[in-house]
Structure formats: structure tokens, C-alpha cells
Write a protein that holds these residues in place. Structure first.
Motif, PDB file in Angstrom:
ATOM      1  N   ASP A 192       0.863  -1.180   0.000  1.00  0.00           N
ATOM      2  CA  ASP A 192       0.000   0.000   0.000  1.00  0.00           C
ATOM      3  C   ASP A 192       0.898   1.228   0.000  1.00  0.00           C
ATOM      4  O   ASP A 192       1.503   1.574   1.020  1.00  0.00           O
ATOM      5  CB  ASP A 192      -0.908  -0.005   1.239  1.00  0.00           C
ATOM      6  CG  ASP A 192      -1.857   1.195   1.280  1.00  0.00           C
ATOM      7  OD1 ASP A 192      -1.746   2.075   0.402  1.00  0.00           O
ATOM      8  OD2 ASP A 192      -2.693   1.255   2.195  1.00  0.00           O
ATOM      9  N   ASP A 200       0.366   4.264   0.096  1.00  0.00           N
ATOM     10  CA  ASP A 200      -0.007   5.363   0.998  1.00  0.00           C
ATOM     11  C   ASP A 200       0.308   5.061   2.457  1.00  0.00           C
ATOM     12  O   ASP A 200       0.245   5.961   3.300  1.00  0.00           O
ATOM     13  CB  ASP A 200      -1.507   5.654   0.857  1.00  0.00           C
ATOM     14  CG  ASP A 200      -1.864   6.162  -0.535  1.00  0.00           C
ATOM     15  OD1 ASP A 200      -1.032   6.885  -1.117  1.00  0.00           O
ATOM     16  OD2 ASP A 200      -2.958   5.816  -1.024  1.00  0.00           O
ATOM     17  N   ASN A 201       0.620   3.813   2.760  1.00  0.00           N
ATOM     18  CA  ASN A 201       0.881   3.435   4.154  1.00  0.00           C
ATOM     19  C   ASN A 201       2.099   2.517   4.260  1.00  0.00           C
ATOM     20  O   ASN A 201       1.974   1.327   4.572  1.00  0.00           O
ATOM     21  CB  ASN A 201      -0.352   2.724   4.745  1.00  0.00           C
ATOM     22  CG  ASN A 201      -1.553   3.633   4.811  1.00  0.00           C
ATOM     23  OD1 ASN A 201      -1.603   4.556   5.624  1.00  0.00           O
ATOM     24  ND2 ASN A 201      -2.534   3.370   3.942  1.00  0.00           N
ATOM     25  N   ARG A 206       4.996   0.548   5.783  1.00  0.00           N
ATOM     26  CA  ARG A 206       5.120   0.028   7.143  1.00  0.00           C
ATOM     27  C   ARG A 206       6.558  -0.052   7.642  1.00  0.00           C
ATOM     28  O   ARG A 206       6.808  -0.039   8.844  1.00  0.00           O
ATOM     29  CB  ARG A 206       4.508  -1.383   7.201  1.00  0.00           C
ATOM     30  CG  ARG A 206       3.030  -1.445   6.863  1.00  0.00           C
ATOM     31  CD  ARG A 206       2.626  -2.840   6.406  1.00  0.00           C
ATOM     32  NE  ARG A 206       3.254  -3.184   5.129  1.00  0.00           N
ATOM     33  CZ  ARG A 206       2.990  -4.298   4.431  1.00  0.00           C
ATOM     34  NH1 ARG A 206       2.117  -5.176   4.917  1.00  0.00           N
ATOM     35  NH2 ARG A 206       3.590  -4.536   3.283  1.00  0.00           N
ATOM     36  N   ASP A 215       8.896  -1.678   2.443  1.00  0.00           N
ATOM     37  CA  ASP A 215       7.825  -0.931   1.764  1.00  0.00           C
ATOM     38  C   ASP A 215       8.348   0.366   1.155  1.00  0.00           C
ATOM     39  O   ASP A 215       8.001   0.734   0.025  1.00  0.00           O
ATOM     40  CB  ASP A 215       6.704  -0.604   2.761  1.00  0.00           C
ATOM     41  CG  ASP A 215       5.648  -1.696   2.830  1.00  0.00           C
ATOM     42  OD1 ASP A 215       5.700  -2.637   2.018  1.00  0.00           O
ATOM     43  OD2 ASP A 215       4.768  -1.619   3.711  1.00  0.00           O
ATOM     44  N   THR A 253       8.456   1.387  -2.855  1.00  0.00           N
ATOM     45  CA  THR A 253       7.913   2.647  -3.372  1.00  0.00           C
ATOM     46  C   THR A 253       8.920   3.328  -4.297  1.00  0.00           C
ATOM     47  O   THR A 253       8.574   3.824  -5.379  1.00  0.00           O
ATOM     48  CB  THR A 253       7.554   3.601  -2.213  1.00  0.00           C
ATOM     49  OG1 THR A 253       6.604   2.968  -1.354  1.00  0.00           O
ATOM     50  CG2 THR A 253       6.972   4.903  -2.731  1.00  0.00           C
TER      51      THR A 253
END
Length: 485
Positions: free
Chosen positions: A251, A253-254, A256, A260, A264
Motif C-alpha cells: 500500500d 499510501d501506508n 510500514r 515498503d 515505493t
């Protein structure tokens, strides 16, 4: 005539094989093909390399096979070496070549702009995630509580390094992979065991396979090289699996954790040419930080416990200080550190006396340069001997004595000393130094707060030199833990 030609060719070959560059530092005779390799000891080579300075001086020039190598001993020479940007390169790492298709990946064994970009990004994102900051303190304290609980539930003597290794994995992986494992998880115990075996199988100066890479194809399965390969594979599989799981429920937008965040970045740079951000690079960074951080962290805490047990007056002073400053209703915190002067001094003395890296990771001359007046040709490997700095009798007086008081001023305050550099110095210093210092301090002080340790005589400790490999680990020992709280 043919015989004379052959003899002349042999003589010319021997001459070329024993020649050293003009201005090269003094050192032992260069033997053709093998150089100094036949004279290298298998244990505690940092002592051997330091002893050579009495004959050749603090800058020693020798050859491992055909590889020109400089050994740097003593504070002034080591400081000049590790602060010289011309010596910020890295020799090729054979394991990276094997696992990443003849490419150097990660942050430990890369150089130039590739290294600068990847180190800058990694360190910046680690700091955002609380790496070495107070925000990561709760993670370490949670692990300290779980470790204390496990020790209390264990009957008989315990092997601390394995237990602390489990804590070190959880502390690091909370940052890297965002997951905490149960202390009884079989995967965790397996990783601790293979990491310990991996780091004991190697040689801080590089083995014969580093000098003659082709030999790896005929090495027996029991060789140290194949032992290392065998143990690297499951670590890589563990990281690959975690990355795949992150990609499956990613995700943007989130984010962790570090994986992650790196994913991105991979998506942002997907269409860039010649980008340094790749899937292999993510695996290599995780491997570098995870492997080195877990093993050295557990060794540092274990050495601290062992040396305190062997000096009961040290353990008594630490516990008295902890009782006065922290009490018995909470764990020590980083806010307590300035008041826990003797505890801090003990940790610093452990780093000096038995640092996990007596030799820095090898450096390489990126271009022709000079060191202490000697010419260092481009491509020369440079080995900085931190042991020679930490154990210099001319400076420390009694370096072979474990004495935390040397880091306490007459007014009772903590005394810093720039010569204690267990994580190196300069731009090539250890990426995880801040977290390593925090982890060691909090785990060690928490264990001292809760237990009085004593050695299990069934495994006698005859000396504290430790076991050498890629890094230095404590000798085998077990302790009884008597609860104080």
C-alpha cells in the motif's frame, strides 16, 4: 639453448612475481603467486598483523596472492587512512558476485556514486523510521522484557548469545520488515544458528578463495567457503520471501517499514535507465544490515555479560548504579544513560577490549594516493587494524586489563575517547552504529538490572580472546542467572 631460454623465462617470471611497486611500504618478501598467504595464521590474524609493525613500521606493504595490500596499524596511521576519501573503495566481494551475477550490490561492498546514493537513501529512510532514535527504544525494551521472561523460565544454565541473537533479529526486523517473531519460532532459532556459523566460517582478511576465485569450484563441501555459501542461501530466501509478501499487500499510501519504502522507490524509478534501485539491491541491503547487525549485536552483549561475570566487582558496581538511578519498577532507558556513568563506561570498555570488528571491512584505493608518506597505488587493498588502536600499551597503559574506570573522569562524569572506534570512523563507518549502541546499552543494562550471572563451570573459560571469523565472537560459555527482581 632451449633449457637456457626456459631458465631465463622462469627467472623473469619469479622476478615479476616478487616485485613491488616503487614507493610501496616496507613489508615481508613477496613470494610469486602466493605472496604472504603461506605465512598467515588462521586465528586472530589482527594480532599477527600488528606484531609485524615492530619489524616494518605501522604501514606494512605485502601481497595476498597477486593482490597488493596495505596493513595499517596505530592510531595516527589508522585515522589518516579511514579519513582519506581516496581509500573509500571496496575490493570485490566474491559472495556478491556469486549471488548477484558478478555484480557488487548492497551498501557494504559497493563504492563510488553507487555507494553514495544507496547509503544516503538507506540512512535517511532508516532515520525516518526511528533507527537509533528514542522512537525505536520501545521496540528494544519490548525485546528486553521478552528476553528477561525467557531467562526466568529457563532451568539450569543458559547460552546467552543464542538468546540475545533472537532479540537482535526482532529489533532489526521491526525496522526492515515490520514483523516481530515469537521467541520460540523455529525459523528465528534457525536463522540465529546459521548466522553464527556463517560469521565463524569466514576470515576478516579474506580467504584463499578471494585471492584465487577459481579454487571455489574444487573446494570440498566442508570448506569454510562452502560453509559460508550454504548459510547465506537460507538468509537470502528468508529476505526474498519477506519482500514477496510485502509486494503482495503493498500500500503506497501506508508504508510500514524499510522494505515498503524501498518498493515505493523502485516503482518511482521503474523507467529510469542505469538506476541503482533494483530488486537485487533491495535484497542485498537487507542482507548486509540484517546479517552484520544481528551477529555483532549479540556478540557485543554476550561479551559484556561474560567480562562482567569475570570481574564481579564490575557487575556489582553496575547493579548498584542501576538500583540507585533506575530502581526496580521499570527498565533502563536512554534518558538514564547520562546518569548511568559506570554502565556506559563498561559498555565502552567492552567495545575497546573486545570489539566485534578488530579489522575494518577492507578498503581499496580508488586512485593513486599517499598514506603516512608512502605511495599507495590505485587498486591496493587497505586493512585498518582497530585492534592495534584499542590495545596500544603506549596510550592505554594497561590495555590487557578490563577496566571501565578508564572512561570515568575524576569528577565522576563519563570520559569520551576518540580512540575508541569499534564501528570505524569517517564516511565508511558502520551504517548501523547508532542502533547498535542503543541496542547494546539497553539489553545489557536490562539484563544486569534483573539478574546476577555466574559462570557454569561445566564450560570453563580459559581466556576471553574469543572466536575469530568475519567478526570476533565470545568464546563458548554458559551462565546461571539468579533473579534480582
Amino acid at each position: 639453448m632451449l633449457l637456457l631460454v626456459l631458465v631465463a623465462l622462469l627467472a623473469w617470471f619469479l622476478y615479476l612475481g616478487s616485485r613491488k611497486p616503487r614507493g610501496f611500504p616496507p613489508g615481508p618478501v613477496r613470494l610469486p603467486l602466493v605472496g604472504y598467504l603461506p605465512n598467515m595464521k588462521s586465528e586472530h590474524i589482527y594480532k599477527q598483523l600488528w606484531q609485524m609493525s615492530s619489524t616494518y613500521g605501522n604501514i606494512i606493504g605485502l601481497y595476498f596472492g597477486s593482490q597488493a595490500t596495505i596493513i595499517v596499524n596505530g592510531w595516527e596511521a589508522v585515522k589518516e587512512s579511514i579519513l582519506n576519501d581516496d581509500l573509500d573503495g571496496r575490493p570485490e566481494n566474491i559472495f556478491s558476485n556469486i549471488f548477484f551475477n558478478d555484480k557488487q550490490r548492497g551498501v557494504m561492498f559497493v563504492e563510488n556514486d553507487f555507494w553514495k546514493e544507496q547509503r544516503r537513501f538507506t540512512l535517511h529512510k532508516f532515520r525516518d523510521l526511528g533507527f537509533g532514535k528514542r522512537s525505536h527504544e520501545e521496540v528494544i525494551q519490548e525485546e528486553a522484557n521478552e528476553l528477561i521472561k525467557e531467562i526466568k523460565e529457563t532451568k539450569g544454565s543458559i547460552s546467552l548469545q543464542g538468546m540475545v541473537g533472537v532479540s537482535a533479529i526482532n529489533i532489526l526486523w521491526a525496522l526492515m520488515g515490520g514483523t516481530r517473531f515469537s521467541r520460540k519460532d523455529g525459523r528465528l532459532l534457525h536463522l540465529v544458528n546459521i548466522l553464527n556459523e556463517l560469521f565463524r566460517s569466514g576470515n576478516a582478511a579474506g580467504g584463499i578463495e578471494t585471492v584465487f576465485p577459481a579454487l571455489r569450484h574444487i573446494m570440498p563441501d566442508s570448506s569454510s567457503f562452502n560453509t559460508a555459501i550454504r548459510n547465506i542461501k537460507p538468509i537470502q530466501e528468508f529476505i526474498k520471501k519477506s519482500v514477496a509478501e510485502h509486494k503482495a499487500d503493498f500500500d503506497a499510501d501506508n508504508p510500514r517499514d524499510f522494505i515498503d519504502i524501498y518498493i515505493t522507490e523502485l516503482k518511482k524509478r521503474k523507467f529510469e535507465e542505469d538506476t541503482t534501485f533494483t530488486d537485487d539491491q533491495l535484497l542485498a541491503i537487507c542482507g548486509d544490515v540484517f546479517s552484520a547487525g544481528v551477529e555483532t549485536g549479540s556478540s557485543s552483549v554476550s561479551f559484556a555479560i561474560l567480562l562482567s561475570v569475570l570481574s564481579p566487582h564490575v557487575m556489582g558496581k553496575i547493579q548498584q548504579e542501576l538500583d540507585n538511578v533506575v530502581g526496580n519498577v521499570r527498565l533502563p532507558s536512554m534518558n538514564d544513560r547520562t546518569k548511568l556513568v559506570y554502565t556506559d563506561a563498561t559498555q565502552t570498555e567492552v567495545f575497546r577490549y573486545r570489539g566485534s570488528a578488530p579489522l575494518t571491512v577492507p578498503h581499496k584505493a580508488l586512485r593513486d594516493t599517499k598514506l603516512q608518506g608512502f605511495r599507495i597505488p590505485a587498486g591496493t587493498v587497505v586493512m585498518n587494524n582497530l585492534y592495534s588502536v584499542h590495545m596500544d600499551p603506549g596510550y592505554w597503559g594497561d590495555p590487557e586489563t578490563f577496566r571501565p574506570e578508564r572512561f570515568i573522569n575524576p569528577d565522576g562524569s563519563f570520559r569520551k575517547d576518540e580512540r575508541v572506534i569499534p564501528f570505524g570512523k569517517g564516511r565508511r563507518s558502520c551504517l548501523g552504529e547508532s542502533l547498535a549502541r542503543m541496542t547494546t546499552f539497553l539489553l545489557f543494562s536490562s539484563l544486569m538490572q534483573h539478574f546476577t550471572f555466574s559462570l557454569d563451570p561445566a564450560i570453563p573459560v580459559t581466556n576471553t580472546d574469543g572466536k575469530m571469523g568475519f567478526t570476533l565472537a565470545p568464546p563458548d560459555f554458559r551462565v546461571f542467572a539468579k533473579a534480582r527482581l
